[in-house]
Design a protein around this motif. Structure first.
Motif, PDB file in Angstrom:
ATOM      1  N   LEU A  11       0.933  -1.269  -0.042  1.00  0.00           N
ATOM      2  CA  LEU A  11      -0.008   0.133   0.045  1.00  0.00           C
ATOM      3  C   LEU A  11       0.697   1.271   0.102  1.00  0.00           C
ATOM      4  O   LEU A  11       0.561   2.151  -0.690  1.00  0.00           O
ATOM      5  CB  LEU A  11      -0.891  -0.044   1.232  1.00  0.00           C
ATOM      6  N   LEU A  12       2.085   1.306   0.804  1.00  0.00           N
ATOM      7  CA  LEU A  12       2.873   2.350   0.734  1.00  0.00           C
ATOM      8  C   LEU A  12       3.445   2.626  -0.552  1.00  0.00           C
ATOM      9  O   LEU A  12       3.588   3.610  -1.137  1.00  0.00           O
ATOM     10  CB  LEU A  12       4.093   2.236   1.590  1.00  0.00           C
ATOM     11  N   ASN A  13       3.745   1.530  -1.314  1.00  0.00           N
ATOM     12  CA  ASN A  13       4.410   1.786  -2.677  1.00  0.00           C
ATOM     13  C   ASN A  13       3.331   2.103  -3.498  1.00  0.00           C
ATOM     14  O   ASN A  13       3.682   2.885  -4.427  1.00  0.00           O
ATOM     15  CB  ASN A  13       5.050   0.329  -3.233  1.00  0.00           C
ATOM     16  N   GLU A  14       2.170   1.726  -3.529  1.00  0.00           N
ATOM     17  CA  GLU A  14       1.084   2.183  -4.394  1.00  0.00           C
ATOM     18  C   GLU A  14       0.779   3.745  -3.940  1.00  0.00           C
ATOM     19  O   GLU A  14       0.623   4.281  -4.950  1.00  0.00           O
ATOM     20  CB  GLU A  14      -0.324   1.244  -4.028  1.00  0.00           C
ATOM     21  N   ALA A  15       0.874   3.852  -2.978  1.00  0.00           N
ATOM     22  CA  ALA A  15       0.418   5.438  -2.719  1.00  0.00           C
ATOM     23  C   ALA A  15       1.535   6.349  -3.332  1.00  0.00           C
ATOM     24  O   ALA A  15       1.439   7.426  -3.596  1.00  0.00           O
ATOM     25  CB  ALA A  15       0.382   5.764  -1.048  1.00  0.00           C
ATOM     26  N   ALA A  16       2.753   5.683  -3.241  1.00  0.00           N
ATOM     27  CA  ALA A  16       3.927   6.759  -3.846  1.00  0.00           C
ATOM     28  C   ALA A  16       4.073   6.677  -5.246  1.00  0.00           C
ATOM     29  O   ALA A  16       4.615   7.624  -5.804  1.00  0.00           O
ATOM     30  CB  ALA A  16       5.318   6.241  -2.984  1.00  0.00           C
ATOM     31  N   THR A  17       3.520   5.608  -5.963  1.00  0.00           N
ATOM     32  CA  THR A  17       3.816   5.720  -7.014  1.00  0.00           C
ATOM     33  C   THR A  17       2.657   5.669  -8.191  1.00  0.00           C
ATOM     34  O   THR A  17       2.599   6.059  -9.239  1.00  0.00           O
ATOM     35  CB  THR A  17       4.300   4.307  -7.655  1.00  0.00           C
ATOM     36  N   SER A  18       1.399   5.763  -7.688  1.00  0.00           N
ATOM     37  CA  SER A  18       0.141   5.879  -8.338  1.00  0.00           C
ATOM     38  C   SER A  18       0.097   7.250  -8.698  1.00  0.00           C
ATOM     39  O   SER A  18       0.621   8.210  -8.136  1.00  0.00           O
ATOM     40  CB  SER A  18      -0.729   5.310  -7.653  1.00  0.00           C
ATOM     41  N   LYS A  19      -0.867   7.602  -9.717  1.00  0.00           N
ATOM     42  CA  LYS A  19      -0.759   8.951 -10.001  1.00  0.00           C
ATOM     43  C   LYS A  19      -2.560   9.438  -9.981  1.00  0.00           C
ATOM     44  O   LYS A  19      -3.135  10.479 -10.743  1.00  0.00           O
ATOM     45  CB  LYS A  19      -0.577   9.503 -11.467  1.00  0.00           C
ATOM     46  N   GLY A  20      -3.249   9.121  -8.883  1.00  0.00           N
ATOM     47  CA  GLY A  20      -4.569   9.000  -8.623  1.00  0.00           C
ATOM     48  C   GLY A  20      -4.842  10.222  -7.875  1.00  0.00           C
ATOM     49  O   GLY A  20      -3.916  11.325  -7.709  1.00  0.00           O
ATOM     50  N   ASP A  21      -5.871  10.300  -7.299  1.00  0.00           N
ATOM     51  CA  ASP A  21      -6.369  11.362  -6.438  1.00  0.00           C
ATOM     52  C   ASP A  21      -5.367  11.579  -5.131  1.00  0.00           C
ATOM     53  O   ASP A  21      -5.065  10.424  -4.558  1.00  0.00           O
ATOM     54  CB  ASP A  21      -7.636  11.312  -5.836  1.00  0.00           C
ATOM     55  N   VAL A  22      -4.935  12.856  -4.910  1.00  0.00           N
ATOM     56  CA  VAL A  22      -4.024  13.094  -3.815  1.00  0.00           C
ATOM     57  C   VAL A  22      -4.694  12.515  -2.260  1.00  0.00           C
ATOM     58  O   VAL A  22      -4.111  11.989  -1.698  1.00  0.00           O
ATOM     59  CB  VAL A  22      -3.647  14.395  -3.712  1.00  0.00           C
ATOM     60  N   GLY A  23      -6.124  12.768  -2.234  1.00  0.00           N
ATOM     61  CA  GLY A  23      -6.706  12.431  -0.963  1.00  0.00           C
ATOM     62  C   GLY A  23      -6.674  11.039  -0.644  1.00  0.00           C
ATOM     63  O   GLY A  23      -6.477  10.362   0.140  1.00  0.00           O
ATOM     64  N   LYS A  24      -7.044  10.179  -1.992  1.00  0.00           N
ATOM     65  CA  LYS A  24      -7.270   8.878  -1.964  1.00  0.00           C
ATOM     66  C   LYS A  24      -5.679   8.273  -1.609  1.00  0.00           C
ATOM     67  O   LYS A  24      -5.559   7.097  -0.899  1.00  0.00           O
ATOM     68  CB  LYS A  24      -7.558   8.159  -3.120  1.00  0.00           C
ATOM     69  N   ARG A  25      -4.770   9.064  -2.438  1.00  0.00           N
ATOM     70  CA  ARG A  25      -3.400   8.310  -1.896  1.00  0.00           C
ATOM     71  C   ARG A  25      -2.848   8.629  -0.639  1.00  0.00           C
ATOM     72  O   ARG A  25      -2.147   7.759   0.075  1.00  0.00           O
ATOM     73  CB  ARG A  25      -2.237   9.014  -2.865  1.00  0.00           C
ATOM     74  N   ARG A  26      -3.290   9.605  -0.009  1.00  0.00           N
ATOM     75  CA  ARG A  26      -3.028   9.880   1.371  1.00  0.00           C
ATOM     76  C   ARG A  26      -3.831   8.791   2.124  1.00  0.00           C
ATOM     77  O   ARG A  26      -2.910   8.494   3.263  1.00  0.00           O
ATOM     78  CB  ARG A  26      -3.513  11.240   1.868  1.00  0.00           C
ATOM     79  N   ILE A  27      -4.731   8.551   2.279  1.00  0.00           N
ATOM     80  CA  ILE A  27      -5.577   7.427   2.989  1.00  0.00           C
ATOM     81  C   ILE A  27      -4.742   6.077   2.833  1.00  0.00           C
ATOM     82  O   ILE A  27      -4.532   5.387   3.669  1.00  0.00           O
ATOM     83  CB  ILE A  27      -7.011   7.457   2.590  1.00  0.00           C
ATOM     84  N   ILE A  28      -4.434   5.766   1.663  1.00  0.00           N
ATOM     85  CA  ILE A  28      -3.735   4.604   1.304  1.00  0.00           C
ATOM     86  C   ILE A  28      -2.593   4.529   2.025  1.00  0.00           C
ATOM     87  O   ILE A  28      -2.088   3.523   2.632  1.00  0.00           O
ATOM     88  CB  ILE A  28      -3.570   4.189  -0.342  1.00  0.00           C
ATOM     89  N   CYS A  29      -1.776   5.726   1.836  1.00  0.00           N
ATOM     90  CA  CYS A  29      -0.298   5.712   2.660  1.00  0.00           C
ATOM     91  C   CYS A  29      -0.634   5.709   4.357  1.00  0.00           C
ATOM     92  O   CYS A  29       0.141   4.838   4.800  1.00  0.00           O
ATOM     93  CB  CYS A  29       0.143   7.215   2.397  1.00  0.00           C
ATOM     94  N   LEU A  30      -1.765   6.207   4.405  1.00  0.00           N
ATOM     95  CA  LEU A  30      -1.958   6.199   6.318  1.00  0.00           C
ATOM     96  C   LEU A  30      -2.233   4.631   6.598  1.00  0.00           C
ATOM     97  O   LEU A  30      -1.943   4.244   7.525  1.00  0.00           O
ATOM     98  CB  LEU A  30      -3.040   6.990   6.757  1.00  0.00           C
ATOM     99  N   VAL A  31      -2.905   4.139   5.738  1.00  0.00           N
ATOM    100  CA  VAL A  31      -3.485   2.568   5.926  1.00  0.00           C
ATOM    101  C   VAL A  31      -2.339   1.606   6.094  1.00  0.00           C
ATOM    102  O   VAL A  31      -2.037   0.882   6.952  1.00  0.00           O
ATOM    103  CB  VAL A  31      -4.520   2.131   5.234  1.00  0.00           C
ATOM    104  N   GLY A  32      -1.424   1.980   5.014  1.00  0.00           N
ATOM    105  CA  GLY A  32      -0.341   1.099   4.862  1.00  0.00           C
ATOM    106  C   GLY A  32       0.758   1.291   5.862  1.00  0.00           C
ATOM    107  O   GLY A  32       1.435   0.356   6.582  1.00  0.00           O
ATOM    108  N   LEU A  33       0.885   2.718   6.563  1.00  0.00           N
ATOM    109  CA  LEU A  33       1.705   2.833   7.477  1.00  0.00           C
ATOM    110  C   LEU A  33       1.477   2.462   8.706  1.00  0.00           C
ATOM    111  O   LEU A  33       2.220   1.593   9.559  1.00  0.00           O
ATOM    112  CB  LEU A  33       2.083   4.364   7.504  1.00  0.00           C
ATOM    113  N   GLY A  34      -0.058   2.239   8.869  1.00  0.00           N
ATOM    114  CA  GLY A  34      -0.631   1.739  10.096  1.00  0.00           C
ATOM    115  C   GLY A  34      -0.349   0.105  10.373  1.00  0.00           C
ATOM    116  O   GLY A  34       0.059  -0.345  11.306  1.00  0.00           O
ATOM    117  N   LEU A  35      -0.578  -0.345   9.020  1.00  0.00           N
ATOM    118  CA  LEU A  35      -0.214  -1.724   9.051  1.00  0.00           C
ATOM    119  C   LEU A  35       1.061  -2.213   9.380  1.00  0.00           C
ATOM    120  O   LEU A  35       1.503  -3.158  10.077  1.00  0.00           O
ATOM    121  CB  LEU A  35      -0.622  -2.416   7.454  1.00  0.00           C
TER     122      LEU A  35
END
Length: 297
Positions: free
Chosen positions: A252-276
């Motif tokens: 999830l952290l890798n997905e948040a860093a490399t994807s080009k989607g919505d910034v808010g969605k990427r931030r949520i993915i990043c927080l979830v990945g970091l929490g895991l």
């Protein structure tokens, strides 16, 4: 001499009926503890009654029966070694006499003298596979037992079914085999193998440890072994799930860093990945500390 001959004759008669001789307190004191004796006795102290809920006892008993049958039907069988069993519900006085508070326990009683520390099998470290028990008995008695297991075709049948399933799938999809080149599918398969190996599944297969340990005094069940030299089957399952959760967090952290989607969605993915990663790696580290008491070194 007459008393010794009577004892050996009686044990041989029992052995002819059943490879493992069941004993209560009186039989144990007469044939195992009391002299004279010119034979070795291996005793499994256990609790097989359903109300005791000792699944490890049943698993260990199966291996013990395999070993005893291998000895009983081997060409080297003699009256120098006997396999016996003392169930807690049939010989609670024996457990109290030996200050024994856990089951299953394997002990060797030599022909002369009292059992030494090495005459108690280290089940927690070695496991209770019949081959390991045979090696221990060879060290204590010089009696070498070649373990013969009854044929088990479940593995062969499972492999045949798997090959048939894969072959049938390939045949049905013979005109469209692009899925074979799917990187995600191969990555998931590789991760499953890695998780299984790093969690200790091969160690479980070799050593045959119990699934968990239940303290007979307070009924508390332990899923994590307290030593760095051993583990329970449940422990390897826990480690497998923790490694999978940490890996998911990294993905999830890798997905948040490399994807080009919505910034808010990427931030949520990043927080979830970091929490895991943080939560489950901390959990994994706490298990490591509980087993390696000198950490940090």
């Amino acid at each position: 001499q007459n008393l010794l001959a009577e004892k050996v004759e009686q044990l041989m008669e029992w052995s002819s009926r059943r490879s493992v001789i069941r004993m209560n307190g009186d039989k144990f004191r007469r044939f195992v503890k009391a002299p004279p004796r010119n034979y070795s006795v291996v005793v499994m102290f256990t609790a097989l009654q359903p109300q005791r809920q000792c699944s490890v006892c049943r698993q260990a008993n199966e291996e013990y029966q395999v070993l005893a049958n291998s000895w009983r039907y081997s060409s080297a069988f003699s009256n120098k070694l006997f396999f016996t069993i003392v169930d807690y519900d049939e010989g609670a006085d024996v457990f109290q006499q030996l200050n024994m508070n856990s089951a299953p326990t394997f002990m060797h009683f030599p022909p002369k003298g009292k059992p030494k520390r090495a005459d108690t099998f280290d089940l927690q470290r070695i496991g209770f596979a019949a081959e390991q028990l045979a090696k221990w008995i060879a060290d204590r008695t010089d009696v070498h037992i070649r373990v013969f297991r009854p044929p088990n075709y479940s593995g062969t049948i499972a492999l045949a079914l798997l090959v048939s399933l894969v072959g049938g799938l390939l045949y049905l999809r013979r005109n469209n085999l692009e899925f074979i080149y799917n990187k995600t599918g191969w990555a998931m398969a590789a991760l499953c193998v890695v998780f299984a190996m790093t969690s200790g599944q091969m160690w479980n297969h070799i050593r045959g440890p119990p699934y968990a340990h239940k303290n007979p005094q307070n009924g508390q069940v332990s899923y994590i072994h307290g030593s760095s030299q051993a583990q329970f089957v449940a422990e390897s399952h826990i480690i497998l799930l923790l490694n999978a959760a940490i890996t998911m967090g990294m993905v999830l952290l890798n997905e948040a860093a490399t994807s080009k989607g919505d910034v808010g969605k990427r931030r949520i993915i990043c927080l979830v990945g970091l929490g895991l990663v943080v939560f489950f790696f901390s959990f994994l580290l706490s298990i490591f500390r509980s087993k390696y008491h000198g950490y940090p070194y």
